[in-house]
Design a protein around this motif. Structure first.
Motif, PDB file in Angstrom:
ATOM      1  N   GLN A 182      -8.010   0.047   3.522  1.00  0.00           N
ATOM      2  CA  GLN A 182      -7.486  -1.277   3.223  1.00  0.00           C
ATOM      3  C   GLN A 182      -6.581  -1.778   4.340  1.00  0.00           C
ATOM      4  O   GLN A 182      -6.630  -2.952   4.713  1.00  0.00           O
ATOM      5  CB  GLN A 182      -6.734  -1.256   1.888  1.00  0.00           C
ATOM      6  CG  GLN A 182      -7.646  -0.992   0.709  1.00  0.00           C
ATOM      7  CD  GLN A 182      -7.256  -1.783  -0.531  1.00  0.00           C
ATOM      8  OE1 GLN A 182      -6.199  -2.382  -0.619  1.00  0.00           O
ATOM      9  NE2 GLN A 182      -8.145  -1.780  -1.503  1.00  0.00           N
ATOM     10  N   ILE A 211     -12.683  -0.984  -0.571  1.00  0.00           N
ATOM     11  CA  ILE A 211     -12.076  -2.134   0.074  1.00  0.00           C
ATOM     12  C   ILE A 211     -12.167  -3.377  -0.812  1.00  0.00           C
ATOM     13  O   ILE A 211     -11.166  -3.810  -1.375  1.00  0.00           O
ATOM     14  CB  ILE A 211     -12.699  -2.398   1.453  1.00  0.00           C
ATOM     15  CG1 ILE A 211     -12.411  -1.186   2.357  1.00  0.00           C
ATOM     16  CG2 ILE A 211     -12.105  -3.649   2.071  1.00  0.00           C
ATOM     17  CD1 ILE A 211     -13.040  -1.276   3.711  1.00  0.00           C
ATOM     18  N   ARG A 264      -6.254   3.832   1.112  1.00  0.00           N
ATOM     19  CA  ARG A 264      -5.148   3.028   1.622  1.00  0.00           C
ATOM     20  C   ARG A 264      -5.353   2.703   3.100  1.00  0.00           C
ATOM     21  O   ARG A 264      -5.086   1.604   3.558  1.00  0.00           O
ATOM     22  CB  ARG A 264      -3.825   3.773   1.419  1.00  0.00           C
ATOM     23  CG  ARG A 264      -3.452   3.848  -0.051  1.00  0.00           C
ATOM     24  CD  ARG A 264      -2.037   4.291  -0.239  1.00  0.00           C
ATOM     25  NE  ARG A 264      -1.881   5.720   0.009  1.00  0.00           N
ATOM     26  CZ  ARG A 264      -0.701   6.325   0.071  1.00  0.00           C
ATOM     27  NH1 ARG A 264       0.402   5.631  -0.057  1.00  0.00           N
ATOM     28  NH2 ARG A 264      -0.639   7.615   0.258  1.00  0.00           N
ATOM     29  N   LEU A 277      -9.205  -4.557  -3.271  1.00  0.00           N
ATOM     30  CA  LEU A 277      -8.351  -5.520  -2.588  1.00  0.00           C
ATOM     31  C   LEU A 277      -8.316  -6.843  -3.363  1.00  0.00           C
ATOM     32  O   LEU A 277      -7.259  -7.448  -3.547  1.00  0.00           O
ATOM     33  CB  LEU A 277      -8.879  -5.746  -1.172  1.00  0.00           C
ATOM     34  CG  LEU A 277      -7.944  -6.431  -0.192  1.00  0.00           C
ATOM     35  CD1 LEU A 277      -6.681  -5.600   0.024  1.00  0.00           C
ATOM     36  CD2 LEU A 277      -8.645  -6.661   1.139  1.00  0.00           C
ATOM     37  N   LEU A 302       0.839  -1.210   0.000  1.00  0.00           N
ATOM     38  CA  LEU A 302       0.000   0.000   0.000  1.00  0.00           C
ATOM     39  C   LEU A 302       0.871   1.256   0.000  1.00  0.00           C
ATOM     40  O   LEU A 302       0.499   2.283  -0.563  1.00  0.00           O
ATOM     41  CB  LEU A 302      -0.912   0.015   1.238  1.00  0.00           C
ATOM     42  CG  LEU A 302      -2.119  -0.910   1.231  1.00  0.00           C
ATOM     43  CD1 LEU A 302      -2.802  -0.879   2.591  1.00  0.00           C
ATOM     44  CD2 LEU A 302      -3.101  -0.491   0.143  1.00  0.00           C
ATOM     45  N   TRP A 346      -8.636  -2.943   7.098  1.00  0.00           N
ATOM     46  CA  TRP A 346      -9.319  -4.170   6.730  1.00  0.00           C
ATOM     47  C   TRP A 346      -8.379  -5.365   6.888  1.00  0.00           C
ATOM     48  O   TRP A 346      -8.766  -6.421   7.382  1.00  0.00           O
ATOM     49  CB  TRP A 346      -9.832  -4.068   5.290  1.00  0.00           C
ATOM     50  CG  TRP A 346     -10.715  -5.202   4.895  1.00  0.00           C
ATOM     51  CD1 TRP A 346     -10.349  -6.309   4.187  1.00  0.00           C
ATOM     52  CD2 TRP A 346     -12.107  -5.354   5.177  1.00  0.00           C
ATOM     53  NE1 TRP A 346     -11.419  -7.135   4.018  1.00  0.00           N
ATOM     54  CE2 TRP A 346     -12.520  -6.570   4.614  1.00  0.00           C
ATOM     55  CE3 TRP A 346     -13.041  -4.570   5.863  1.00  0.00           C
ATOM     56  CZ2 TRP A 346     -13.823  -7.041   4.707  1.00  0.00           C
ATOM     57  CZ3 TRP A 346     -14.346  -5.029   5.954  1.00  0.00           C
ATOM     58  CH2 TRP A 346     -14.727  -6.249   5.379  1.00  0.00           C
TER      59      TRP A 346
END
Length: 877
Positions: free
Chosen positions: A221, A550, A218, A554, A207, A224
């Motif tokens: 994510q 997300i 970012r 991702l 990232l 997450w």
RNA sequence: GCGGGCGUGGCGGAACCGGUAGACGCGCCGGACUCAAAAUCCGGUUCUGGUGACAGAGUGUCGGUUCGACUCCGACCGCCCGCACCA
């Protein structure tokens, strides 16, 4: 004399046809110019485009057209995210087939998109529901399987007992299936998983390289993925007839709080809990109660902490005499860590709530920096920060960080059952990606189940595993499973009778690699051509909604890595170099006294003198209330149909409006006044270019040196605006680019208006020629149809779409004299006009000589004069 | 609860690295053209006082740093978004 009105309805289709016929936007892979790949998130073919699409695709189109003009070989493709539930729902409702419904929708949406005038390479169009696409997706699945990136395991799902189907979390509303209304059950099913967690560390670390992504995305994510560093600790279970287990492993990030432990807690579905429940009906009932409550958000929110004492006791790792009880607790999650935790009530709010409910007490072991260790106590609010260790034996006096380290070190060195008692472990919140769906309209998972051979991959030569066409809907369950013959096939390995996998893939799989397929979309033999992927990817600019921040992004990043591991993308690391998330299109709402929502098209809004607004029904004239501005939605009927707007005003007006007003990352408010403003501006530009064309020198006339003042001012305005528009488009600040075009149009109108005699001098004629052409090419990425019509009016027989971006001359913009604002004590008092080269002494003298400055000084002595070159003068008194 | 973002005229918004606050658009006010309207064009439009030149105040609130703050720092208020029993 009067110029004819610009008739977008007549003009626009003509230019689109010409672009089409001349193949203007077809992209060749072999082109030697530098590449630029601009991509907007492809749409679901719901049947109609909406204003959000118009905004999204217009932004991408501005970039595509601009980059093309700047000499790039631009790839700007479009496709369809065409699998998914709505097609099956529609099939049930109108007794149609999902394929027919989907392809009909694609056909009408394609026409709608074409009417916007997007510079797309339609020869690369793909639809994910096309066997020519999902064949390759099945190959990717098999390659991932061979590479160990696919797993098949039991997992809990939301099960709708009426529809006989698995529901996604967002399809569970108040614990009930969104369609059937039945209470959703938690069921264990064997499901296919893509092992995204293999790449957790890599997906997180990488990232940092995405510096053209919004920080917000970012961060989302990173959260997450949820990396945490902690310790696995094994606790010794005191011998008991309730279980044969001798130890219990927990995961913690706070080994520094071990001396504050009061209990251990395990998840209701922890194997040890199940084990104990066999001899304890009370526990079995408690576990059943926990499972029934489910994992829905509101259950968690209102959920009080509940537990059940198993009767098991474990030894504290730092004190052989110290016993801790083991509870089954409803707040412990089985699928994170080990499904077991140690509870330290003083320093974890959940543990404290639990301890208070069951009278377990608490021992504070971390003293906050500003508290007194002798008196520090915890009652209702746990302290979860760091501090100095107290009540902790050998850890006393250490900082939290030191204590974590020391506790970890000791546990690594001590052992039970010949293994170290503690082990450092990095944990991730990110789970493997369950891709099984019990549905028809998705990509079949290419596996055959054989009693003798197990799960056998479908041989590559047999791909695609095509969806059968003769299926029925309207009954519960998966049509593929119900089909009389489809699933019965011989085992590829032993030839015996076997069954096809009837699950299809999550539609997020389809969109996880489409950007790669676009680089060579007609490759029959492989999902991608590595050379094409390496040439085109990463996508230079990806544009879409924040709602995909997300999952989609991702998954696509995961696919890139998995495809790299299986040789499909060469050395590509990240799929999207630049990411932009655009805001929504919103509109105010209208509601009749009876409470019905009304479409803007059925309402007339009046503005009274003074600005007060009221709204009336078009049929009947009844007054309706004007409600808050909200995201356009069918339920509130505050939608505007792009087709109707384009029919009424033309595509350029719609494009111009969605680019103007608001910064692109923010929501834009759709207003009738705003659209009319855009439409007026289209007319105004047309008139202005027409006037300029009448005054300008012929095409190709060079601008002479040493222009008279008026012509020089025109050039200055033109090049100044050009420089700014360039910067604004490069930085995706379309609203500012729009403002620059307005500004230049104002200045050019004024220059034209100032012409008195019909005899215009040669310098001005040359300047007008340049001005008109720059103006047209400057707005061409935003209003491409109008630009073509203007370009032709200026005497060109070529396409504006093929014209190079005009070269800005920065030297022209430099002023000979500069205007410096003069402040006295930070407050602006006057302007100072000086030669560009004036030195500081001269500036200071001139500033102090100004009458306004002297007046503001009111006789006070000047302490100092601050001169910022080219910027400002501040006289401090 | 945790994380992030944003607060500027009547409205959407500009303002680069701390240097003229309010570009540009919408709306509104006034004027020109017209028998009239639409369209178009011109002018005005942060607030307060003043006919005016001008003066004072002003970027959510309070404070700080600075010659100078929408911009940087601290506290607070309000709104929006994401995540949420992740040990």
């Amino acid at each position: 004399m009067d110029v004819e009105r610009y008739n977008a309805r007549e003009v626009e289709p003509r230019w689109r046809e010409l672009w089409d016929r001349s193949g203007t936007f077809l992209t060749q892979n072999g082109d030697s110019r530098p590449k630029y790949y601009v991509l907007e998130m492809f749409p679901y073919p719901s049947g109609r485009i909406h204003m959000g699409h118009v905004r999204n695709y217009t932004m991408g189109d501005v970039i595509a057209r601009y980059k093309r003009a700047r000499g790039f070989n631009v790839l700007h493709p479009m496709g369809w995210d065409a699998f998914g539930m709505p097609a099956e729902n529609a099939a049930m409702q109108n007794n149609s087939h999902p394929a027919g419904w989907t392809y009909a929708n694609i056909a009408s949406m394609r026409e709608q998109l074409k009417a916007i005038g997007l510079s797309l390479d339609w020869s690369r169009e793909i639809a994910t529901c096309d066997p020519g696409y999902y064949k390759h997706q099945q190959k990717l699945f098999l390659d991932f399987l061979a590479a160990g990136l696919v797993d098949r395991k039991r997992s809990k799902v939301n099960w709708d007992p009426v529809d006989h189907t698995v529901l996604a979390n967002e399809q569970v509303i108040d614990g009930r299936g969104w369609r059937s209304g039945a209470i959703v059950e938690q069921r264990e099913l064997t499901q296919w998983f893509l092992k995204i967690s293999t790449f957790a560390e890599e997906l997180l670390a990488s990232l940092d390289t995405l510096d053209r992504w919004p920080e917000k995305v970012r961060l989302m994510q990173a959260n997450w993925i949820g990396r945490s560093e902690g310790l696995l600790i094994r606790f010794e279970i005191l011998p008991t007839p309730r279980t044969a287990a001798t130890e219990l492993e927990v995961y913690t990030t706070r080994p520094d709080t071990l001396f504050g432990a009061k209990f251990l807690a395990i998840a209701p579905d922890h194997p040890l809990a199940q084990d104990c429940a066999e001899s304890d009906p009370g526990l079995a009932a408690f576990i059943a109660e926990c499972q029934q409550r489910g994992t829905s958000a509101e259950a968690v929110e209102t959920g009080e902490k509940k537990g059940y004492d198993t009767g098991l006791r474990v030894r504290h790792p730092f004190d052989v005499e110290w016993r801790l009880p083991v509870y089954v607790a409803n707040f412990v999650l089985m699928d994170y860590g080990t499904g077991a935790v140690f509870g330290c009530p003083a320093h974890d709010q959940r543990d404290l709530d639990f301890a208070n409910a069951y009278g377990l007490g608490n021992i504070p072991v971390i003293c906050p920096p500003d508290a007194d260790p002798a008196t520090f106590k915890v009652t209702e609010i746990a302290y979860d920060g760091e501090g100095t260790l107290i009540n902790s034996g050998f850890l006393d006096g250490l900082s939290s960080a030191q204590a974590k380290e020391e506790a970890a070190r000791r546990l690594e060195e001590s052992s039970i059952g010949n293994h170290p008692q503690g082990r450092r472990k990095v944990n991730y919140r990110l789970r493997d990606w369950g891709v099984s769906r019990q549905r028809y309209w998705g990509c079949p998972i290419p596996v055959i189940h054989c009693e003798a051979c197990g799960a056998v991959p479908v041989p590559a030569a047999d791909l695609p595993v095509e969806l059968p066409k003769d299926v029925t809907f309207g009954e519960p369950g998966n049509p593929l499973d119900r089909h009389p013959t489809w699933k019965h096939v011989p085992c590829p390995t032993c030839g015996g009778p076997a069954l096809r996998e009837t699950d299809t893939m999550d539609t997020f799989v389809d969109s996880s690699w489409y950007f790669a397929r676009f680089t060579d979309p007609r490759n029959e033999t492989a999902p991608t051509s590595v050379a094409a992927v390496e040439h085109w990817l990463p996508v230079d600019q990806y544009i879409g909604g924040i709602e995909h921040a997300i999952l989609h992004l991702l998954y696509a990043r995961f696919f890139t890595r998995a495809m790299q591991a299986t040789g499909h993308v060469g050395a590509l690391k990240e799929p999207f170099d630049g990411l932009f998330t655009q805001g929504m299109v919103v509109h105010e709402t209208y509601r009749s006294p009876a409470g019905d929502w009304l479409y803007p098209a059925d309402v007339r809004v009046e503005t009274q003198a003074g600005g007060a607004r009221s709204a009336f029904r078009l049929d009947g004239g009844e007054e309706v209330s004007i409600g808050p501005i909200e995201k356009m939605s069918k339920s509130k009927r505050n939608t505007v149909d792009p087709d109707e707007i384009i029919l009424a005003y033309g595509a350029d007006t719609a494009r111009w409006f969605v680019l103007s007003d608001s910064p692109p990352e923010r929501d834009v408010i759709w207003t009738e006044e705003g659209v009319q403003g855009s439409a007026k501006f289209v007319q105004r530009l047309w008139r202005l270019v027409d006037e300029l064309a009448g005054l300008a020198a012929p095409p190709g006339t060079p601008v002479p040196q040493g222009l008279p003042e008026g012509a020089a001012a025109v050039r200055k305005a033109v090049h100044g605006a050009l420089i700014k528009v360039e910067e604004d488009i490069e930085r995706l600040r379309f609203n500012r680019a729009v403002a620059q075009v307005h500004d230049l149009a104002n200045k050019l109108s004024a220059a034209v208006g100032a012409i008195e005699s019909p005899e215009v001098d040669a310098g001005m004629r040359a300047a007008f020629r340049e001005a008109a052409e720059v103006l047209v090419l400057m707005f061409a990425p935003m209003m491409p149809h109008l630009a073509e019509e203007c370009w032709a009016r200026l005497g060109h027989s070529t396409l504006a779409a093929n014209a190079p971006w005009p070269a800005a001359d920065r030297a022209i913009v430099v002023e000979d004299t500069i205007t410096l604002p003069v402040q006295v004590n930070g407050k602006k008092r006057a302007d100072l006009v000086l030669d560009r080269g004036a030195d500081t002494l001269a500036i200071e003298a001139a500033a102090l000589a100004l009458e306004q400055v002297q007046r503001a000084l009111e006789g006070r002595p000047v302490k100092k004069v601050i001169i910022v070159p080219q910027r400002i003068v501040n006289v401090v008194a």
